[in-house]
Design a protein around this motif. Structure first.
Motif, PDB file in Angstrom:
ATOM      1  N   LEU A 209      39.315  35.695  37.074  1.00  0.00           N
ATOM      2  CA  LEU A 209      40.308  36.736  37.320  1.00  0.00           C
ATOM      3  C   LEU A 209      41.564  36.427  36.516  1.00  0.00           C
ATOM      4  O   LEU A 209      42.207  35.395  36.715  1.00  0.00           O
ATOM      5  CB  LEU A 209      40.641  36.821  38.812  1.00  0.00           C
ATOM      6  N   ILE A 210      41.892  37.329  35.586  1.00  0.00           N
ATOM      7  CA  ILE A 210      43.021  37.135  34.680  1.00  0.00           C
ATOM      8  C   ILE A 210      44.018  38.276  34.858  1.00  0.00           C
ATOM      9  O   ILE A 210      43.654  39.448  34.719  1.00  0.00           O
ATOM     10  CB  ILE A 210      42.557  37.096  33.206  1.00  0.00           C
ATOM     11  N   GLY A 211      45.258  37.927  35.154  1.00  0.00           N
ATOM     12  CA  GLY A 211      46.318  38.914  35.213  1.00  0.00           C
ATOM     13  C   GLY A 211      47.038  39.012  33.882  1.00  0.00           C
ATOM     14  O   GLY A 211      46.974  38.090  33.066  1.00  0.00           O
ATOM     15  N   VAL A 212      47.716  40.126  33.659  1.00  0.00           N
ATOM     16  CA  VAL A 212      48.426  40.340  32.393  1.00  0.00           C
ATOM     17  C   VAL A 212      49.800  40.939  32.680  1.00  0.00           C
ATOM     18  O   VAL A 212      49.914  41.909  33.436  1.00  0.00           O
ATOM     19  CB  VAL A 212      47.655  41.283  31.445  1.00  0.00           C
ATOM     20  N   GLU A 213      50.824  40.355  32.044  1.00  0.00           N
ATOM     21  CA  GLU A 213      52.173  40.905  32.101  1.00  0.00           C
ATOM     22  C   GLU A 213      52.718  41.076  30.694  1.00  0.00           C
ATOM     23  O   GLU A 213      52.260  40.424  29.745  1.00  0.00           O
ATOM     24  CB  GLU A 213      53.109  39.973  32.876  1.00  0.00           C
ATOM     25  N   ALA A 288      47.308  49.811  29.287  1.00  0.00           N
ATOM     26  CA  ALA A 288      46.625  49.179  28.156  1.00  0.00           C
ATOM     27  C   ALA A 288      46.824  47.676  28.113  1.00  0.00           C
ATOM     28  O   ALA A 288      46.308  47.006  27.215  1.00  0.00           O
ATOM     29  CB  ALA A 288      47.128  49.795  26.851  1.00  0.00           C
ATOM     30  N   ALA A 289      47.574  47.112  29.074  1.00  0.00           N
ATOM     31  CA  ALA A 289      47.935  45.690  29.019  1.00  0.00           C
ATOM     32  C   ALA A 289      46.708  44.775  29.043  1.00  0.00           C
ATOM     33  O   ALA A 289      46.667  43.757  28.342  1.00  0.00           O
ATOM     34  CB  ALA A 289      48.883  45.348  30.168  1.00  0.00           C
ATOM     35  N   GLY A 290      45.714  45.121  29.850  1.00  0.00           N
ATOM     36  CA  GLY A 290      44.513  44.288  29.905  1.00  0.00           C
ATOM     37  C   GLY A 290      43.794  44.234  28.569  1.00  0.00           C
ATOM     38  O   GLY A 290      43.397  43.158  28.108  1.00  0.00           O
ATOM     39  N   PHE A 291      43.642  45.379  27.939  1.00  0.00           N
ATOM     40  CA  PHE A 291      42.998  45.421  26.626  1.00  0.00           C
ATOM     41  C   PHE A 291      43.843  44.691  25.591  1.00  0.00           C
ATOM     42  O   PHE A 291      43.311  43.992  24.723  1.00  0.00           O
ATOM     43  CB  PHE A 291      42.757  46.869  26.214  1.00  0.00           C
ATOM     44  N   VAL A 306      33.529  41.643  30.080  1.00  0.00           N
ATOM     45  CA  VAL A 306      34.927  41.767  30.490  1.00  0.00           C
ATOM     46  C   VAL A 306      35.194  43.149  31.086  1.00  0.00           C
ATOM     47  O   VAL A 306      34.983  44.170  30.427  1.00  0.00           O
ATOM     48  CB  VAL A 306      35.877  41.539  29.291  1.00  0.00           C
ATOM     49  N   GLY A 307      35.677  43.166  32.322  1.00  0.00           N
ATOM     50  CA  GLY A 307      36.063  44.412  32.964  1.00  0.00           C
ATOM     51  C   GLY A 307      37.554  44.644  32.836  1.00  0.00           C
ATOM     52  O   GLY A 307      38.354  43.771  33.179  1.00  0.00           O
ATOM     53  N   LEU A 308      37.939  45.802  32.321  1.00  0.00           N
ATOM     54  CA  LEU A 308      39.344  46.152  32.119  1.00  0.00           C
ATOM     55  C   LEU A 308      39.695  47.387  32.938  1.00  0.00           C
ATOM     56  O   LEU A 308      38.948  48.361  32.942  1.00  0.00           O
ATOM     57  CB  LEU A 308      39.628  46.448  30.640  1.00  0.00           C
TER      58      LEU A 308
END
Length: 413
Positions: A209-213, A288-291, A306-308
């Motif tokens: 599980l990866i978060g993105v900021e 679009a942050a995950g991509f 990878v699930g986005l």
């Protein structure tokens, strides 16, 4: 039993809460498609699966949590009316479902909120109050109005009922594709990531599980890692531009999430542009942050399923146009060349012949004779042009140099 939420009373969040939320909101929100993207997979070297939450009625996942919270309120609380602070998507989701259920909704939004989000919030029944520059300013004002007017505050992320609703996305993604190795999820205040992480850990304990900021607003990254996090600046991902993450969500994320990645503004712009060009889907910066994280870290995700979550699609059309043009400039398809000529008959015509020979299209030409430090007979010409790709443009510039012209690219800010 009383409709008052057991979740909120305990300030806990479990997969049972997420499953109950799914049944509660079923039929009132869209169970959006999760699909494999062959082209994005080829670009990134990972197997990319996209969850199209930008296809919700209000173009954002926020409907899920807002509706779950509303349905868990007693009739007495509903009758008072609800209030929220939001940069836009929570505002629309709460306003839409509150109005549908006959509940008055007041939304406090930062004055910097894109016009499209203000208009859309009003169009689905919300009363908008603009206050402050950032979310935190709007939040403080909303809490003040809550007390003054006796309204019920619905937090956009730091609420177990809201997070449980958002977590239904994780259930849907893993039911559709159980073989996902990693979920990459945008983080603002943390409600989306908290809900999805709770569901995903229960369904598939070993999943990554990866978060993105956004780099400009690394608030959850700083809170979880215990480092100072300066949050400031104008980001394309204004939907996750939160200075102070939730108290509850930071606890859940610290317990459940493997890592939080930060993405730059150019990465966000490229992600928005590619999703529109390739998937033909409009996604806002936060969505679009995950991509963007996968694009910026190809080695980390290579070969993985990878699930986005494309969590929102509310982007101002003028801003979207600007993003697309800037991306074309970065790729070399659009460029402005500054060429120094001698001011004599036929000089510009000769340059045009070189452009024609390389099949580079000229869009605009700008002459500058007066405000220049060249000799009186000198001439600066800026030519905006369109090439097939960067190699085609490079070949044109090389030939212009060979013909004796001083040429340089006018770089984009």
């Amino acid at each position: 039993m009383n409709e008052q939420s057991k979740i909120s009373a305990g300030q806990s969040l479990t997969v049972e809460d997420v499953r109950a939320a799914r049944e509660r909101i079923r039929g009132a929100v869209i169970e959006t498609v999760t699909s494999y993207s062959r082209t994005l997979s080829e670009i990134t070297g990972a197997n990319i699966y996209l969850k199209f939450e930008n296809h919700q009625f209000t173009a954002s996942f926020k409907e899920r949590g807002a509706l779950n919270a509303l349905l868990l309120m007693s009739e007495e609380r509903r009758s008072k009316g609800v209030i929220a602070a939001s940069a836009g998507n929570h505002a629309q989701g709460l306003s839409y479902h509150a109005t549908r259920l006959g509940i008055p909704a007041t939304i406090v939004m930062p004055v910097t909120t894109p016009a499209i989000k203000v208009k859309q919030t009003e169009s689905v029944g919300g009363k908008v109050v603009l206050f402050g520059e950032k979310f935190d300013d709007a939040h403080a004002h909303a809490r003040q109005l809550e007390q003054e007017q006796g309204l019920v505050f619905v937090h956009p992320f730091d609420d177990p009922d809201v997070a449980a609703g958002q977590g239904t996305i994780g259930l849907e993604m893993l039911e559709a594709f159980p073989d996902l190795d990693v979920l990459v999820v945008p983080i603002g205040g943390g409600g989306l990531m908290s809900g999805i992480a709770t569901a995903a850990r229960a369904l598939k304990p070993g999943i990554e599980l990866i978060g993105v900021e956004a780099e400009l607003y690394p608030s959850m990254h700083g809170a979880v890692k215990g480092v100072s996090a300066e949050c400031a600046g104008d980001t394309l991902a204004e939907g996750i531009a939160v200075k102070e993450p939730g108290v509850l969500t930071r606890k859940w994320i610290a317990e459940l999430v493997d890592d939080i990645l930060l993405v730059s503004e150019p990465d966000l712009e490229r992600a928005v542009s590619l999703l529109l060009q390739i998937e033909k889907t409009v996604v806002e910066g936060a969505g679009a942050a995950g991509f963007a994280a996968v694009l910026a870290n190809p080695d980390r995700f290579a070969g993985k399923n990878v699930g986005l979550v494309l969590c929102g699609g509310n982007i101002d059309t003028r801003l979207l146009a600007n993003v697309l043009i800037r991306d074309l400039a970065r790729s070399g398809q659009l460029s402005r060349l500054r060429i120094t000529l001698q001011d004599r008959p036929g000089a510009l015509f000769k340059v045009m012949r070189t452009f024609d020979a390389h099949r580079v299209n000229i869009i605009e030409i700008y002459h500058q004779r007066i405000f220049t430090n060249l000799p009186a007979k000198g001439l600066i010409t800026d030519i905006e042009c369109e090439a097939r790709d960067k190699p085609q443009l490079d070949a044109l510039i090389e030939e212009l140099h060979d013909e004796g012209y001083a040429v340089h690219r006018v770089e984009m800010d």
